[in-house]
Write an enzyme that holds these catalytic residues in place. Structure first.
Site, short mmCIF file in Angstrom:
data_model
loop_
_atom_site.label_atom_id
_atom_site.label_comp_id
_atom_site.label_asym_id
_atom_site.label_seq_id
_atom_site.Cartn_x
_atom_site.Cartn_y
_atom_site.Cartn_z
N LYS A 117 -23.77 3.66 -0.98
CA LYS A 117 -24.33 4.99 -1.28
C LYS A 117 -23.56 5.54 -2.48
CE LYS A 117 -21.51 8.06 1.49
NZ LYS A 117 -21.52 9.14 2.46
N CYS A 150 -19.78 2.47 8.83
CA CYS A 150 -19.96 3.08 10.16
C CYS A 150 -21.26 2.73 10.86
CB CYS A 150 -19.85 4.60 10.02
SG CYS A 150 -18.17 5.12 9.67
N PHE A 159 -31.16 13.28 6.80
CA PHE A 159 -31.24 11.90 7.30
C PHE A 159 -32.66 11.43 7.57
CE2 PHE A 159 -26.99 10.21 7.46
CZ PHE A 159 -26.31 11.35 7.07
N LYS A 195 0.84 -1.21 0.00
CA LYS A 195 0.00 0.00 0.00
C LYS A 195 0.87 1.26 0.00
CE LYS A 195 -3.95 0.44 2.65
NZ LYS A 195 -4.60 0.67 3.95
N GLU A 253 -13.86 11.20 14.30
CA GLU A 253 -14.07 11.69 12.93
C GLU A 253 -15.55 11.55 12.56
OE1 GLU A 253 -14.80 9.86 10.08
OE2 GLU A 253 -14.81 7.87 10.98
C1 UDX Z 1 -21.49 8.15 8.29
C2 UDX Z 1 -21.63 9.48 9.05
O1 UDX Z 1 -22.45 10.37 8.29
C3 UDX Z 1 -20.28 10.09 9.33
O2 UDX Z 1 -20.43 11.26 10.10
C4 UDX Z 1 -19.45 9.05 10.08
O3 UDX Z 1 -18.19 9.53 10.40
C5 UDX Z 1 -19.34 7.79 9.27
O4 UDX Z 1 -20.65 7.28 9.00
P1 UDX Z 1 -21.11 7.39 5.76
O5 UDX Z 1 -21.24 5.99 6.28
O6 UDX Z 1 -19.98 7.71 4.84
O7 UDX Z 1 -20.97 8.42 7.00
O8 UDX Z 1 -22.44 7.76 4.97
P2 UDX Z 1 -23.78 8.60 5.19
O9 UDX Z 1 -23.88 9.58 4.10
O10 UDX Z 1 -23.90 9.10 6.55
O11 UDX Z 1 -24.86 7.46 4.90
C6 UDX Z 1 -24.90 6.28 5.67
C7 UDX Z 1 -25.98 5.36 5.19
O12 UDX Z 1 -27.27 5.90 5.51
C8 UDX Z 1 -26.01 5.12 3.68
O13 UDX Z 1 -26.29 3.75 3.45
C9 UDX Z 1 -27.17 5.96 3.17
O14 UDX Z 1 -27.76 5.42 2.01
C10 UDX Z 1 -28.12 5.89 4.35
N1 UDX Z 1 -29.02 7.03 4.46
C11 UDX Z 1 -28.54 8.27 4.74
C12 UDX Z 1 -30.40 6.84 4.30
O15 UDX Z 1 -30.86 5.72 4.05
N2 UDX Z 1 -31.23 7.91 4.46
C13 UDX Z 1 -30.77 9.15 4.76
O16 UDX Z 1 -31.61 10.06 4.89
C14 UDX Z 1 -29.39 9.34 4.89
#
Ligand code: UDX
Length: 435
Positions: free
Chosen positions: A320, A260, A249, A35, A151
């Site tokens: 996503k 996460c 959300f 890496k 984070e």
């Molecule tokens: C998330 C947190 O937002 C971030 O702060 C943390 O540090 C890591 O986890 P991430 O996993 O990159 O980030 O994606 P995020 O955009 O938060 O979406 C998470 C999941 O929720 C995705 O599967 C998305 O499709 C879903 N989601 C999000 C929904 O189903 N509905 C929503 O309204 C928002």
């Protein structure tokens, strides 16, 4: 400031690149020499918008370095971020062996005082344990100041999130560490919350689980909408305008995935249990999330009858948009379920095809397509699993012409139902069709 980031995964690499962008001298360290070689040759091992550019710029400016030499990186830097993985163990607990392994190395190789910043997602009270571990393994020779700096980066917009955070959380009991963190993050001009280590760690658990809870709440409302003939998009719009609730959300769909939320909610339930609190609310969040995928699958089966021999175009595999990450993505359940029912599953994702091949290659009746139109050619239905912008902008009239049946199951509510009807589609989405 001279900084070492231990662990060059997603969080470590983004943090290192952005701290270099702020003018610091940053060494990103990893024990995976392949890496480090890849990074030194200018290739970024993950897909993240703007990351490659920022890495290149800072490598050229001689502010960003990659190394496998952990002892030297510890000796030569004053601030050391721990950003190694904390995977879930079989029992669901976070595996802290990598974090603790790095802490032992820091204790062993430090010859002058260090600020040790916990960046990996860890259970509350880990910072306190790290402080004890660092001191005991160093024989009290050096002073260590531990900082929890959780984070909140979202995949797909991590660079923006790092450089323009709504808040920076710093947990520490040390005045000098606090001053150093103020100096490091001050240039971002964002609110910095200084608190104790345990509270900082809990802010991370509580925030991520609350966001997951909001999504599951919207999904529960979607299910009630289906039973009452209401439209979840109208309902969540109406809710979100109340600033006490907020618009974000509340998107209903086939549930949350990623590296996460699923892991963090699970970990928080366990941590609470270990402390003697039963977090039933979060257990329900998990249950609703799992139900969303199953329910979507059941809708497909109900509408199509037997799936045997049916050709299904699956658009979107990543959890996503703007990422090639498949971790806990709905596609990981849905593709095998559909294939097991005898369907021919023709998949396409704008960037996640390579990781998808690793996951689905061994499954019979899964075909990897070059684009949306190849996937949809003579298909009996289209399934939208990820809300990529290019799917929103697709020429759906042209799509209709190549499909065998003009039938869309939209797991992300990308379109206004009437518009799809006008284009000649039968359009089944989430929380908008009476069952
Ligand atoms: C998330 C947190 O937002 C971030 O702060 C943390 O540090 C890591 O986890 P991430 O996993 O990159 O980030 O994606 P995020 O955009 O938060 O979406 C998470 C999941 O929720 C995705 O599967 C998305 O499709 C879903 N989601 C999000 C929904 O189903 N509905 C929503 O309204 C928002």
């Amino acid at each position: 400031m001279k900084i070492a980031i231990i662990g060059t995964g997603y969080v470590g690499l983004v943090t290192g690149a952005c701290l270099a962008e702020l003018g610091n001298r940053v060494t990103c360290v990893d024990n995976n020499s392949e890496k480090i070689q890849t990074l030194n040759s200018g290739t970024i091992p993950i897909f993240e918008p703007d990351l490659e550019e920022i890495v290149k710029r800072n490598v050229n400016a001689k502010r960003l370095f990659f190394s496998i030499d952990l002892p030297a990186s510890i000796r030569e830097n004053d601030v050391i971020f721990i950003a190694v993985g904390t995977p879930s163990k079989e029992n669901g607990e976070a595996d802290l062996s990598f974090v603790e392994g790095v802490a032992r190395k820091i204790a062993q190789h430090s010859q002058n005082p260090k600020i040790v910043v916990e960046k990996s997602t860890v259970p509350v009270e880990t910072g306190r344990r790290l402080q004890a571990l660092l001191t005991s393994h160093n024989g009290n020779k050096t002073r260590f100041e531990v900082v929890s700096n959780p984070e909140f980066l979202r995949e797909g917009s991590a660079i923006h999130d790092f450089l323009h955070p709504e808040r920076v959380v710093i947990g520490t009991n040390s005045e000098s560490a606090r001053a150093k963190m103020q100096e490091l993050y001050g240039p971002l001009n964002s609110p910095i919350i200084f608190t104790d280590i345990n509270s900082a760690e809990l802010i991370k658990h509580a925030s991520n689980s609350f966001l997951a809870l909001k999504i599951s709440y919207a999904n529960a409302i979607a299910n009630i909408c289906e039973l009452t003939g209401a439209d979840v998009e109208e309902v969540t719009y109406g809710m979100g305008l109340d600033s006490r609730i907020g618009k974000q959300f509340l998107r209903a769909g086939i549930g949350f995935g990623g590296s996460c939320f699923p892991k963090d909610v699970d970990a928080f339930i366990r941590i609470a249990k270990q402390k003697g609190y039963s977090f039933g609310l979060l257990e329900e969040v998990q249950r609703i999330n799992a139900f969303q995928r199953k329910h979507f699958f059941e809708k497909i089966k109900k509408r199509l009858g037997s799936l045997k021999g049916k050709s299904l175009a699956v658009l979107g595999l990543a959890f996503k948009p703007n990422t090639d990450d498949l971790r806990h993505a709905p596609s990981l359940d849905l593709v095998p379920w559909l294939q097991k029912e005898g369907a021919l599953v023709r998949v396409f994702d704008p960037v996640a095809m390579n990781p998808a091949r690793l996951k689905f290659d061994s499954l019979p009746n899964v075909q990897f397509c070059a684009d949306e139109f190849e996937a949809m050619n003579l298909a009996d239905a289209v399934l939208i699993l990820t809300e990529w912008q290019q799917f929103k902008e697709l020429d759906w009239e042209k799509a209709n012409a190549v499909l065998k049946k003009a039938l869309i199951f939209d797991g992300r509510n990308l379109f206004v139902p009437n518009r799809m009807k006008q284009l000649g589609f039968e359009y089944i989405s989430v929380g908008r069709d009476a069952l």
